[in-house]
Design a protein around this motif. Structure first.
Motif, PDB file in Angstrom:
ATOM      1  N   UNK A 170     -48.693 -36.563 -57.816  1.00 63.23           N
ATOM      2  CA  UNK A 170     -48.753 -35.315 -58.575  1.00 63.23           C
ATOM      3  C   UNK A 170     -48.583 -34.153 -57.599  1.00 63.23           C
ATOM      4  N   UNK A 171     -47.703 -33.237 -57.915  1.00 65.76           N
ATOM      5  CA  UNK A 171     -47.531 -32.027 -57.105  1.00 65.76           C
ATOM      6  C   UNK A 171     -48.252 -30.880 -57.796  1.00 65.76           C
ATOM      7  N   UNK A 172     -49.138 -30.191 -57.066  1.00 66.49           N
ATOM      8  CA  UNK A 172     -49.832 -29.058 -57.664  1.00 66.49           C
ATOM      9  C   UNK A 172     -48.879 -27.863 -57.746  1.00 66.49           C
ATOM     10  N   UNK A 173     -49.368 -26.759 -58.232  1.00 66.88           N
ATOM     11  CA  UNK A 173     -48.516 -25.584 -58.441  1.00 66.88           C
ATOM     12  C   UNK A 173     -47.937 -25.038 -57.132  1.00 66.88           C
ATOM     13  N   UNK A 174     -48.608 -25.291 -56.031  1.00 64.68           N
ATOM     14  CA  UNK A 174     -48.105 -24.837 -54.733  1.00 64.68           C
ATOM     15  C   UNK A 174     -47.109 -25.840 -54.138  1.00 64.68           C
ATOM     16  N   UNK A 175     -46.917 -26.973 -54.818  1.00 64.87           N
ATOM     17  CA  UNK A 175     -45.974 -27.970 -54.342  1.00 64.87           C
ATOM     18  C   UNK A 175     -46.564 -29.021 -53.424  1.00 64.87           C
ATOM     19  N   UNK A 176     -47.894 -29.015 -53.258  1.00 67.06           N
ATOM     20  CA  UNK A 176     -48.560 -29.998 -52.397  1.00 67.06           C
ATOM     21  C   UNK A 176     -48.714 -31.318 -53.146  1.00 67.06           C
ATOM     22  N   UNK A 177     -48.237 -32.415 -52.562  1.00 64.20           N
ATOM     23  CA  UNK A 177     -48.365 -33.707 -53.250  1.00 64.20           C
ATOM     24  C   UNK A 177     -49.753 -34.309 -53.084  1.00 64.20           C
ATOM     25  N   UNK A 178     -50.213 -34.977 -54.125  1.00 69.50           N
ATOM     26  CA  UNK A 178     -51.472 -35.721 -54.100  1.00 69.50           C
ATOM     27  C   UNK A 178     -51.211 -37.073 -54.762  1.00 69.50           C
ATOM     28  N   UNK A 179     -51.642 -38.140 -54.111  1.00 69.82           N
ATOM     29  CA  UNK A 179     -51.467 -39.464 -54.676  1.00 69.82           C
ATOM     30  C   UNK A 179     -52.660 -39.785 -55.553  1.00 69.82           C
ATOM     31  N   UNK A 180     -52.397 -40.022 -56.835  1.00 72.95           N
ATOM     32  CA  UNK A 180     -53.475 -40.325 -57.767  1.00 72.95           C
ATOM     33  C   UNK A 180     -53.762 -41.814 -57.842  1.00 72.95           C
ATOM     34  N   UNK A 181     -52.764 -42.607 -58.153  1.00 71.47           N
ATOM     35  CA  UNK A 181     -52.932 -44.048 -58.259  1.00 71.47           C
ATOM     36  C   UNK A 181     -51.979 -44.726 -57.294  1.00 71.47           C
ATOM     37  N   UNK A 182     -52.408 -45.872 -56.795  1.00 69.59           N
ATOM     38  CA  UNK A 182     -51.575 -46.630 -55.851  1.00 69.59           C
ATOM     39  C   UNK A 182     -51.744 -48.109 -56.151  1.00 69.59           C
ATOM     40  N   UNK A 183     -50.634 -48.791 -56.377  1.00 64.10           N
ATOM     41  CA  UNK A 183     -50.658 -50.222 -56.652  1.00 64.10           C
ATOM     42  C   UNK A 183     -49.776 -50.932 -55.633  1.00 64.10           C
ATOM     43  N   UNK A 184     -50.347 -51.897 -54.921  1.00 66.64           N
ATOM     44  CA  UNK A 184     -49.580 -52.694 -53.967  1.00 66.64           C
ATOM     45  C   UNK A 184     -48.925 -53.829 -54.754  1.00 66.64           C
ATOM     46  N   UNK A 185     -47.590 -53.852 -54.769  1.00 63.80           N
ATOM     47  CA  UNK A 185     -46.868 -54.878 -55.517  1.00 63.80           C
ATOM     48  C   UNK A 185     -46.308 -55.969 -54.606  1.00 63.80           C
ATOM     49  N   UNK A 186     -46.322 -55.763 -53.318  1.00 58.67           N
ATOM     50  CA  UNK A 186     -45.873 -56.772 -52.367  1.00 58.67           C
ATOM     51  C   UNK A 186     -46.323 -56.416 -50.970  1.00 58.67           C
ATOM     52  N   UNK A 187     -46.605 -57.447 -50.178  1.00 63.27           N
ATOM     53  CA  UNK A 187     -47.051 -57.193 -48.815  1.00 63.27           C
ATOM     54  C   UNK A 187     -46.650 -58.360 -47.930  1.00 63.27           C
ATOM     55  N   UNK A 188     -46.149 -58.063 -46.747  1.00 65.13           N
ATOM     56  CA  UNK A 188     -45.782 -59.064 -45.764  1.00 65.13           C
ATOM     57  C   UNK A 188     -46.457 -58.715 -44.445  1.00 65.13           C
ATOM     58  N   UNK A 189     -47.156 -59.686 -43.870  1.00 61.72           N
ATOM     59  CA  UNK A 189     -47.749 -59.485 -42.556  1.00 61.72           C
ATOM     60  C   UNK A 189     -46.697 -59.899 -41.539  1.00 61.72           C
ATOM     61  N   UNK A 190     -46.222 -58.935 -40.775  1.00 59.45           N
ATOM     62  CA  UNK A 190     -45.132 -59.180 -39.834  1.00 59.45           C
ATOM     63  C   UNK A 190     -45.609 -59.758 -38.519  1.00 59.45           C
ATOM     64  N   UNK A 191     -46.750 -59.286 -38.035  1.00 61.12           N
ATOM     65  CA  UNK A 191     -47.280 -59.827 -36.781  1.00 61.12           C
ATOM     66  C   UNK A 191     -48.765 -59.542 -36.680  1.00 61.12           C
ATOM     67  N   UNK A 192     -49.415 -60.343 -35.857  1.00 58.22           N
ATOM     68  CA  UNK A 192     -50.831 -60.157 -35.553  1.00 58.22           C
ATOM     69  C   UNK A 192     -50.976 -60.315 -34.048  1.00 58.22           C
ATOM     70  N   UNK A 193     -51.410 -59.253 -33.385  1.00 61.76           N
ATOM     71  CA  UNK A 193     -51.540 -59.254 -31.924  1.00 61.76           C
ATOM     72  C   UNK A 193     -53.012 -59.192 -31.557  1.00 61.76           C
ATOM     73  N   UNK A 194     -53.418 -60.067 -30.667  1.00 60.62           N
ATOM     74  CA  UNK A 194     -54.798 -60.080 -30.194  1.00 60.62           C
ATOM     75  C   UNK A 194     -55.067 -58.788 -29.427  1.00 60.62           C
ATOM     76  N   UNK A 195     -56.132 -58.117 -29.782  1.00 58.71           N
ATOM     77  CA  UNK A 195     -56.486 -56.866 -29.129  1.00 58.71           C
ATOM     78  C   UNK A 195     -56.963 -57.097 -27.696  1.00 58.71           C
ATOM     79  N   UNK A 196     -57.446 -58.313 -27.394  1.00 61.32           N
ATOM     80  CA  UNK A 196     -58.002 -58.591 -26.072  1.00 61.32           C
ATOM     81  C   UNK A 196     -56.998 -59.262 -25.143  1.00 61.32           C
TER      82      UNK A 196
END
Length: 79
Positions: free
Chosen positions: A36-62
């Motif tokens: 939704x963009x307010x009157x000043x044109x600033x966007x705000x995300x109201x709802x978010x639905x994840x429809x797909x996800x791929x884990x590309x890599x996992x790196x050990x932090x240590x």
């Protein structure tokens, strides 16, 4: 190479150092957002639905190993 995500009954363990926490995960997501963009044109995300996800890599932090993870069973509660 993609990495299999953990489930409710499994978690990741690093195969080289054996550690469980501290992974830097790179993932790609496909999402549908209601923006939704307010009157000043600033966007705000109201709802978010994840429809797909791929884990590309996992790196050990240590130890910095990339994609050296395996799925192991989570311990039962209270054990």
């Amino acid at each position: 190479m993609t990495v299999s995500p953990p489930t409710r009954g499994t978690r990741w363990r690093r195969t080289l150092c054996g550690g469980l926490p501290r992974l830097d995960v790179t993932r790609s997501s496909t999402v549908v957002e209601y923006v939704h963009h307010d009157l000043a044109g600033e966007p705000r995300t109201g709802e978010r639905e994840v429809v797909g996800e791929t884990i590309e890599s996992a790196r050990c932090h240590w130890c910095n190993a990339v994609d050296e993870v395996e799925l192991v069973d989570r311990p039962a509660a209270g054990s």
